[in-house]
Design a protein around this motif. Structure first.
Motif, PDB file in Angstrom:
ATOM      1  N   UNK C 123       0.838  -1.215   0.000  1.00 43.94           N
ATOM      2  CA  UNK C 123       0.000   0.000   0.000  1.00 43.94           C
ATOM      3  C   UNK C 123       0.868   1.258   0.000  1.00 43.94           C
ATOM      4  N   UNK C 124       1.898   1.255   0.818  1.00 41.61           N
ATOM      5  CA  UNK C 124       2.754   2.442   0.909  1.00 41.61           C
ATOM      6  C   UNK C 124       3.631   2.592  -0.333  1.00 41.61           C
ATOM      7  N   UNK C 125       4.030   1.488  -0.942  1.00 37.75           N
ATOM      8  CA  UNK C 125       4.793   1.595  -2.193  1.00 37.75           C
ATOM      9  C   UNK C 125       3.956   2.293  -3.264  1.00 37.75           C
ATOM     10  N   UNK C 126       2.668   1.909  -3.348  1.00 43.40           N
ATOM     11  CA  UNK C 126       1.784   2.561  -4.320  1.00 43.40           C
ATOM     12  C   UNK C 126       1.599   4.043  -3.970  1.00 43.40           C
ATOM     13  N   UNK C 127       1.356   4.315  -2.706  1.00 41.24           N
ATOM     14  CA  UNK C 127       1.127   5.703  -2.278  1.00 41.24           C
ATOM     15  C   UNK C 127       2.353   6.568  -2.554  1.00 41.24           C
ATOM     16  N   UNK C 142      -0.919  -1.083 -10.373  1.00 37.85           N
ATOM     17  CA  UNK C 142      -2.259  -1.445  -9.906  1.00 37.85           C
ATOM     18  C   UNK C 142      -2.333  -2.952  -9.646  1.00 37.85           C
ATOM     19  N   UNK C 143      -1.717  -3.733 -10.537  1.00 36.43           N
ATOM     20  CA  UNK C 143      -1.735  -5.185 -10.360  1.00 36.43           C
ATOM     21  C   UNK C 143      -1.034  -5.578  -9.066  1.00 36.43           C
ATOM     22  N   UNK C 144       0.083  -4.937  -8.778  1.00 37.07           N
ATOM     23  CA  UNK C 144       0.809  -5.266  -7.547  1.00 37.07           C
ATOM     24  C   UNK C 144      -0.072  -5.015  -6.329  1.00 37.07           C
ATOM     25  N   UNK C 145      -0.829  -3.924  -6.349  1.00 34.66           N
ATOM     26  CA  UNK C 145      -1.721  -3.635  -5.224  1.00 34.66           C
ATOM     27  C   UNK C 145      -2.854  -4.660  -5.158  1.00 34.66           C
ATOM     28  N   UNK C 146      -3.399  -4.999  -6.337  1.00 34.71           N
ATOM     29  CA  UNK C 146      -4.498  -5.985  -6.343  1.00 34.71           C
ATOM     30  C   UNK C 146      -4.039  -7.337  -5.807  1.00 34.71           C
ATOM     31  N   UNK C 147      -2.810  -7.704  -6.091  1.00 34.69           N
ATOM     32  CA  UNK C 147      -2.312  -8.994  -5.605  1.00 34.69           C
ATOM     33  C   UNK C 147      -2.324  -9.075  -4.078  1.00 34.69           C
ATOM     34  N   UNK C 148      -2.310  -7.928  -3.423  1.00 38.57           N
ATOM     35  CA  UNK C 148      -2.391  -7.924  -1.959  1.00 38.57           C
ATOM     36  C   UNK C 148      -3.825  -7.752  -1.478  1.00 38.57           C
ATOM     37  N   UNK C 154     -10.293   0.650  -3.207  1.00 37.13           N
ATOM     38  CA  UNK C 154      -9.213   0.851  -2.219  1.00 37.13           C
ATOM     39  C   UNK C 154      -8.043   1.599  -2.862  1.00 37.13           C
ATOM     40  N   UNK C 155      -7.722   1.222  -4.095  1.00 37.29           N
ATOM     41  CA  UNK C 155      -6.583   1.859  -4.769  1.00 37.29           C
ATOM     42  C   UNK C 155      -6.855   3.345  -5.003  1.00 37.29           C
ATOM     43  N   UNK C 156      -8.103   3.653  -5.370  1.00 32.19           N
ATOM     44  CA  UNK C 156      -8.448   5.090  -5.474  1.00 32.19           C
ATOM     45  C   UNK C 156      -8.188   5.771  -4.132  1.00 32.19           C
ATOM     46  N   UNK C 157      -8.646   5.137  -3.043  1.00 29.16           N
ATOM     47  CA  UNK C 157      -8.439   5.739  -1.715  1.00 29.16           C
ATOM     48  C   UNK C 157      -6.953   5.959  -1.432  1.00 29.16           C
ATOM     49  N   UNK C 158      -6.157   4.932  -1.691  1.00 32.61           N
ATOM     50  CA  UNK C 158      -4.714   5.050  -1.432  1.00 32.61           C
ATOM     51  C   UNK C 158      -4.140   6.224  -2.217  1.00 32.61           C
ATOM     52  N   UNK C 159      -4.455   6.249  -3.512  1.00 35.14           N
ATOM     53  CA  UNK C 159      -3.897   7.300  -4.361  1.00 35.14           C
ATOM     54  C   UNK C 159      -4.434   8.676  -4.020  1.00 35.14           C
TER      55      UNK C 159
END
Lengths: 194, 194, 194, 194, 194, 194
Positions: C123-127, C142-148, C154-159
């Motif tokens: 999550x923090x790597x994406x952020x 995005x794929x890396x985040x989905x794999x977790x 959620x990804x929208x929220x993180x970003x």
């Protein structure tokens, strides 16, 4: 406008050597105006001749890259180098060759978001590595380009165009070369059919 | 074209809350089309409301900066952040406010070469420091802006616009927001007089 | 201490509009003091309202991210942006939500070494990519985040949290917002049971 | 917690050479616990001895810099290098020497915003240039430090401490040295008077 | 030449403590001259002792890395840090150990193009990550080194040498340590056989 | 050695056009060997011709810069671009023109520490800005060069040489051009008098 087209003196056509004047008149005939790169570089005749000989060897040749693709490389790497002249002037040429009024602005800002093919994105990824971090080029970069169908000669072209405009961009920034007003609109409006 | 305008679902007008739909219809009325930022952010209604409330508080207010100057800040910092949507959409608005078909491309690539005043260059130097290295802001940066006649409230505006678009650019990149085709040409061709 | 809490004037409670004063009194009631972000931003009431509306839309909502995880994103990206106010104030909130007196200092300096789960590290790597290089976001991120296990929402929220604090950090640096002394110790000492 | 204190084996006290064990017991006596840097570096006895001899030569000497100022240099440069161990452990020591529970967090994030003197800010500007761009040091950097009253020997101290922790930070990151839990709270709560 | 060998006073041999003078005379005996690092660091006797104790612990030990490989790490990381003294002095030592008059110049400029083995390139990739971005070290970096046959103790050596010269480079830059003229030619011309 | 001199095919002398073969035989006559840049670029005859025409226009002309100074620019900027071929080959030429066996290594690593004049340091500062950040060139950069006595034409030369080698470095990195072994020692040993 009051903004000069170069930090350096710009020779008048009458004062130029015949071969240089002829080249300039040819481009004027074709484009309808003289792009400032011809007038500003004419301050240094020998450099002018070598510059355009090199340019033509890379940009006017046959090969695996279309003319639009060659210009894409110019626009993308010039965007990375923040070179106003090259982004605006070659952006115009790109729009015309690609017959797409949006692609130049896209490629100048972020090629990942451009309306281009995956193969073209791979081409620009390679070109941008040459432009910004050429010392780190390694086998994997060439393999990635080959996987998209580029031959080794195509890869030389991609890299050499990026390298040539690494020079061009710096010269344009050095002399503060100003793009002609004409370039900004070229290729944006569909030509009327006659 | 086949390129979606967002990585995320885009709601239809009919499904939107009244206040959001009204805002969208107003902008459509005024611009002749709906800029994609309105449609794509409507996927998150509360964020939509806060985003445009913030935008309007910074961009539609009175103050020492003209509307064209506010848009210059947007275009210059969005160029530094490689945000396609913001460069293209706000570039269009800047051309219109500044009544200059070239200035947006100039400011997006390199404001030092743009047809703008020294005061505007100082404004953009401050804005770009906020955009790219805000932790290093120091008294000298504020003094440099004041020497060009900016008040402290103007400086807040400059910095806050740069900050707001630091957010906007990242959201646009996050969702891969695509600029409307209409923006590319807006403000480039003189309007015909009626 | 002699260090002001802002480069700009700070309004007194009595001079504020009702809605802003009410919000400030509520937070004072809850926290026992008024965090300086409320007082310093109140200098610009419309921006204050939009700022906290946006903040609440992202930080107080339900969803796949826990409250502690949302604050982790704030602290990690604010560390990358060298924003003192946000690291100190949100570090305090993170310690309380995570019930861990060490995690905020860890995440602010280097999330790779923090006492958090692999999912939280992803999550923090994406952020951090949104915070520092959003133009280079690509499908693989995005794929890396989905794999977790993160959903697209959620990804929208993180970003979006990373984007919102890209703005916050710059505003705090712009006005030299000073963290309240209270934050430094909050969440570090176990509360006495009554 | 399950997080090891090093990627490498950590020797037991019983297996250590006498001089190393004695040093460790001394520090335990004084601090009440053994900082992990002592245990983790003991894996390499000769390097341990040289490391602490160097450390003591720079940090325990008399001179124009106070002990708190020496630790400020450590915390600021370790923050720039994202070294968790050094920020947390030396942050604790700095709080104690400076008798200020906030200064370590401030200096680790952004010394420009810290509650320190202009002379100390000049000291940290020099130290950070050594830490991050030492090849560009030039006469002007030394002059700037001298203007704040630093002697040439003080400047050696400032630079050498920054250099030593350039090494320390990298070793700590190399072996993933974990800070002891005790450090996080040290110097934050006023000691009760007896 | 007129260029001093240090920004700081250089003690005369007669004024040095016995152990330091002895060390210097030994190296003079062996090399035929006194490398300036010995004379310039002798200005600070305690730091001198710790520096060379640390140096010897890392560079003169047995282990999985040859002496030439240890010097390769020094030259590559010193090149990345633009440290003239270390590139020139350790370049000389590397040429001698490697019995290759070209390898030092290659490794200092771009190890990817050097006449070294893939294992040595992997070693230098790890060392350079320690030198330039140690906070981002992660399991994959250690695994990559292990795949080339490096043990965990070898990896400590690689990283610790890179870390030690992160310090050395900064000290040399701090005091503007000048390389002895002798180093430039050492190891470049085959020794005549007797 | 087994290391090829290019990633691309290298033509044999017999297969070359007359003008290219003649140029190569001339340089062989003069230098005693054929520098690899001639052989490797001959794979592309038109680019070869333009490359050397440009090179000669910039490097063999009269003007305010000595031949040694022109080569200093090449070595310093090639060092910044991590180009092995150019650092090694032009380092040799610089040593010969400057009659100084140390200056090339110094300039390649850190010109600030080189045995050159303040005027030459100002020249290299300008050249390196062209090489690494040409978009940020501003009046102050030109003024700084003028204060050291450089004319505007000299400044064009400085910038154009930096620009030309921005291209050269990238081409050399693109094709992995290997420097001839002969270059490493050239200019390092005083020639015996006959």
């Amino acid at each position: 406008m009051g903004h000069p087209i170069s930090r350096y003196p710009v020779p008048s056509l009458a004062d130029l050597d015949d071969d240089i004047r002829r080249r300039i008149l040819e481009v004027q005939e074709k484009a309808g105006f003289v792009p400032n790169v011809f007038l500003t570089l004419a301050h240094r005749p020998d450099e002018f001749r070598a510059f355009f000989a090199y340019h033509d060897a890379l940009m006017d040749k046959e090969g695996g890259l279309s003319k639009a693709e060659r210009e894409m490389i110019v626009v993308a790497t010039s965007g990375a180098n923040d070179c106003l002249y090259c982004v605006v002037a070659h952006g115009a040429i790109l729009r015309i060759y690609a017959k797409n009024p949006r692609v130049a602005d896209q490629v100048a800002v972020n090629y990942r978001k451009a309306e281009i093919t995956p193969r073209q994105k791979a081409m620009l990824a390679f070109a941008l590595k040459v432009a910004t971090d050429s010392a780190a080029l390694e086998d994997g970069d060439y393999d990635a380009a080959r996987r998209h169908g580029f031959t080794d000669e195509d890869i030389w072209d991609i890299g050499a165009i990026a390298a040539f405009f690494a020079m061009s961009n710096r010269i344009a920034n050095l002399i503060a070369m100003r793009p002609n007003d004409e370039f900004y609109l070229m290729g944006r409006v569909p030509r009327e059919k006659k």
